[in-house]
Write a protein that holds these residues in place. Structure first.
Motif, PDB file in Angstrom:
ATOM      1  N   PRO A  94      51.291  53.507  23.784  1.00  9.88           N
ATOM      2  CA  PRO A  94      51.558  52.085  23.517  1.00  9.88           C
ATOM      3  C   PRO A  94      50.350  51.166  23.549  1.00  9.88           C
ATOM      4  O   PRO A  94      50.479  49.973  23.258  1.00  9.88           O
ATOM      5  N   TYR A  95      49.167  51.689  23.921  1.00 11.40           N
ATOM      6  CA  TYR A  95      48.018  50.821  24.145  1.00 11.40           C
ATOM      7  C   TYR A  95      46.910  51.113  23.137  1.00 11.40           C
ATOM      8  O   TYR A  95      46.870  52.172  22.512  1.00 11.40           O
ATOM      9  N   ARG A  96      45.990  50.159  23.043  1.00  8.17           N
ATOM     10  CA  ARG A  96      44.803  50.367  22.228  1.00  8.17           C
ATOM     11  C   ARG A  96      43.763  51.164  23.014  1.00  8.17           C
ATOM     12  O   ARG A  96      43.615  50.985  24.204  1.00  8.17           O
ATOM     13  N   LEU A  97      43.071  52.035  22.306  1.00 10.16           N
ATOM     14  CA  LEU A  97      41.966  52.779  22.889  1.00 10.16           C
ATOM     15  C   LEU A  97      40.653  52.261  22.308  1.00 10.16           C
ATOM     16  O   LEU A  97      40.620  51.809  21.163  1.00 10.16           O
ATOM     17  N   PRO A  98      39.574  52.320  23.078  1.00 12.70           N
ATOM     18  CA  PRO A  98      39.478  52.840  24.456  1.00 12.70           C
ATOM     19  C   PRO A  98      40.095  51.873  25.460  1.00 12.70           C
ATOM     20  O   PRO A  98      40.149  50.668  25.227  1.00 12.70           O
ATOM     21  N   LEU A  99      40.549  52.442  26.596  1.00 18.69           N
ATOM     22  CA  LEU A  99      41.192  51.666  27.647  1.00 18.69           C
ATOM     23  C   LEU A  99      40.443  51.880  28.960  1.00 18.69           C
ATOM     24  O   LEU A  99      40.340  53.013  29.447  1.00 18.69           O
ATOM     25  N   THR A 100      39.917  50.814  29.543  1.00 20.92           N
ATOM     26  CA  THR A 100      39.326  50.907  30.876  1.00 20.92           C
ATOM     27  C   THR A 100      40.442  51.038  31.893  1.00 20.92           C
ATOM     28  O   THR A 100      41.377  50.228  31.921  1.00 20.92           O
ATOM     29  N   LEU A 101      40.375  52.070  32.724  1.00 19.51           N
ATOM     30  CA  LEU A 101      41.461  52.411  33.637  1.00 19.51           C
ATOM     31  C   LEU A 101      41.397  51.585  34.926  1.00 19.51           C
ATOM     32  O   LEU A 101      40.393  50.955  35.227  1.00 19.51           O
ATOM     33  N   GLY A 102      42.486  51.647  35.703  1.00 18.47           N
ATOM     34  CA  GLY A 102      42.523  51.052  37.024  1.00 18.47           C
ATOM     35  C   GLY A 102      43.390  49.817  37.128  1.00 18.47           C
ATOM     36  O   GLY A 102      42.978  48.726  36.719  1.00 18.47           O
ATOM     37  N   HIS A 103      44.605  49.974  37.682  1.00 16.91           N
ATOM     38  CA  HIS A 103      45.495  48.815  37.850  1.00 16.91           C
ATOM     39  C   HIS A 103      45.566  48.339  39.302  1.00 16.91           C
ATOM     40  O   HIS A 103      46.321  47.422  39.602  1.00 16.91           O
ATOM     41  N   GLU A 104      44.782  48.950  40.181  1.00 15.30           N
ATOM     42  CA  GLU A 104      44.619  48.454  41.543  1.00 15.30           C
ATOM     43  C   GLU A 104      43.180  47.966  41.684  1.00 15.30           C
ATOM     44  O   GLU A 104      42.249  48.763  41.566  1.00 15.30           O
ATOM     45  N   GLY A 105      43.013  46.676  41.916  1.00 14.43           N
ATOM     46  CA  GLY A 105      41.657  46.143  41.975  1.00 14.43           C
ATOM     47  C   GLY A 105      41.468  45.116  43.071  1.00 14.43           C
ATOM     48  O   GLY A 105      42.381  44.356  43.401  1.00 14.43           O
ATOM     49  N   ALA A 106      40.278  45.106  43.655  1.00 16.39           N
ATOM     50  CA  ALA A 106      39.882  44.089  44.622  1.00 16.39           C
ATOM     51  C   ALA A 106      38.396  43.828  44.434  1.00 16.39           C
ATOM     52  O   ALA A 106      37.636  44.739  44.090  1.00 16.39           O
ATOM     53  N   GLY A 107      37.979  42.585  44.659  1.00 22.61           N
ATOM     54  CA  GLY A 107      36.580  42.279  44.460  1.00 22.61           C
ATOM     55  C   GLY A 107      36.228  40.896  44.944  1.00 22.61           C
ATOM     56  O   GLY A 107      37.000  40.240  45.635  1.00 22.61           O
TER      57      GLY A 107
END
Length: 364
Positions: free
Chosen positions: A71-84
């Motif tokens: 369902p998504y466009r590639l390329p896709l940067t991964l990671g849905h858990e983030g803190a910064g």
């Protein structure tokens, strides 16, 4: 008190040659470490320097989808858990400042529909229509040196929490918390709760059940190391997840079954087992995404069993989860990896070798 646009543009004036990111680039291929252009915040946006990013089975599920269903466009940067840490802010952003340590609320919505107005952006009714995707699940994700967040309302202050141990709470904590919270009225003294799958989400669910209810907690898993983890975080019983598990749960409960069963695997065998060990008026909550389904009807389960498949949790619930961590009620077991080691972390997760949660340190 707001921050000015001029203050937000400062760090962006220093040009970089690009940043490292972990991307899924081709259907069926392994994730790669690549260099991509530096993101810069536009109006209303916030740029984070990523301190920590979580690796999740959901990412593996995405990378296993065939081309015809992707369902998504590639390329896709991964990671849905983030803190910064806030590195820069766009024009019009208020209430947040450069240097603020924050966690990212992943299931982002339109902010205007009935569900979003309640903080339930995980159930936004317009996200698909408007093309709004969570980071790492359609939008560029957090396994990168920097992450661009579209709206400051998706950022929750960490208030002294370690980003490395708290970043999994944005999914591995929030998702089981949302699932368990709904069943707390049934988890009275003398009740039993079953957790199927004692890995990344399951070991947090056990701690949440111990912190929030008086229920006896029974953990199930197919791997002894995961059962050891379950015992170490407070499970009263830790049993092998096999064909005999429903009978053992009923034996432990005097034949009545469990008042709540939380399936963090979601495969057909575990979902079927969940139904078989559920008591009258029990909750069966299917959290895992392995494709299992539980029929509902007279004779298929005990009377008035409720079956649900929740998704993530609300923004307010993420605040509550972080408060629980701050109070010492929950702690995530983590393994840490550098950005260049992220593909190996995914390999270990796929082989079931990660104890707890894998966390990437993009700037570590």
């Amino acid at each position: 008190m707001g921050a000015s646009a001029d203050r937000g543009r400062g760090p962006c004036a220093v040009r970089r040659s690009g940043m490292k990111a972990v991307q899924y680039r081709e259907i069926g291929a392994a994730p790669e470490v690549v260099t991509v252009p530096d993101p810069e915040p536009g109006p209303g946006q916030v740029l984070l320097k990523v301190s920590a990013a979580g690796v999740c089975h959901s990412d593996i599920a995405v990378m296993e989808w065939p081309a015809e269903n992707f369902p998504y466009r590639l390329p896709l940067t991964l990671g849905h858990e983030g803190a910064g840490v806030v590195a820069a802010i766009g024009a019009g952003v208020t209430g947040i400042f450069e240097g603020d340590p924050v966690a990212v609320y992943g299931p982002q919505g339109c902010g205007r529909c009935a569900k979003c107005s309640q903080g339930k952006e995980n159930y936004c009714t317009r996200a698909a229509e408007l093309g709004i995707f969570p980071p790492g699940l359609g939008a560029p994700g957090a396994i990168a040196e920097y992450l661009l967040v579209d709206d400051a309302r998706f950022l929750v202050p960490l208030h002294g929490l370690d980003p490395v141990t708290s970043v999994p709470l944005t999914d591995a904590g929030l998702t089981p918390y949302h699932a368990i919270k709904r069943s707390l009225p049934k988890l009275v003294p003398g009740s039993t709760a079953v957790v199927i799958g004692s890995g990344g989400l399951g070991h947090v669910a056990i701690q949440l059940l111990r912190a929030l209810s008086p229920a006896r907690v029974v953990a199930l898993d197919v791997a002894e190391p995961k059962l050891e983890l379950a015992r170490s975080v407070g499970a009263h019983e830790a049993l092998l997840s096999d064909d005999r598990a429903p009978g053992k749960v009923r034996e432990l409960t005097g034949g009545l079954g469990a008042e709540a069963v939380f399936d963090f695997v979601g495969a057909q065998p575990t979902v079927t087992a969940a139904g078989a060990m559920a008591a009258v008026e029990a909750d069966v909550t299917i959290v895992g995404i392995a494709g299992g389904a539980l029929p509902v009807g007279i004779g298929t389960t005990a009377f008035e069993v409720t079956v649900s498949a929740p998704y993530w949790g609300s923004r307010a619930e993420l605040v509550e989860v972080l408060d629980l961590a701050r109070a010492g009620a929950i702690e995530v077991a983590v393994e840490t990896y550098g950005l260049d080691e992220a593909p190996r972390a995914y390999e270990r997760l796929h082989r079931g070798q990660v104890q707890g949660r894998a966390v990437i340190l993009p700037n570590g």
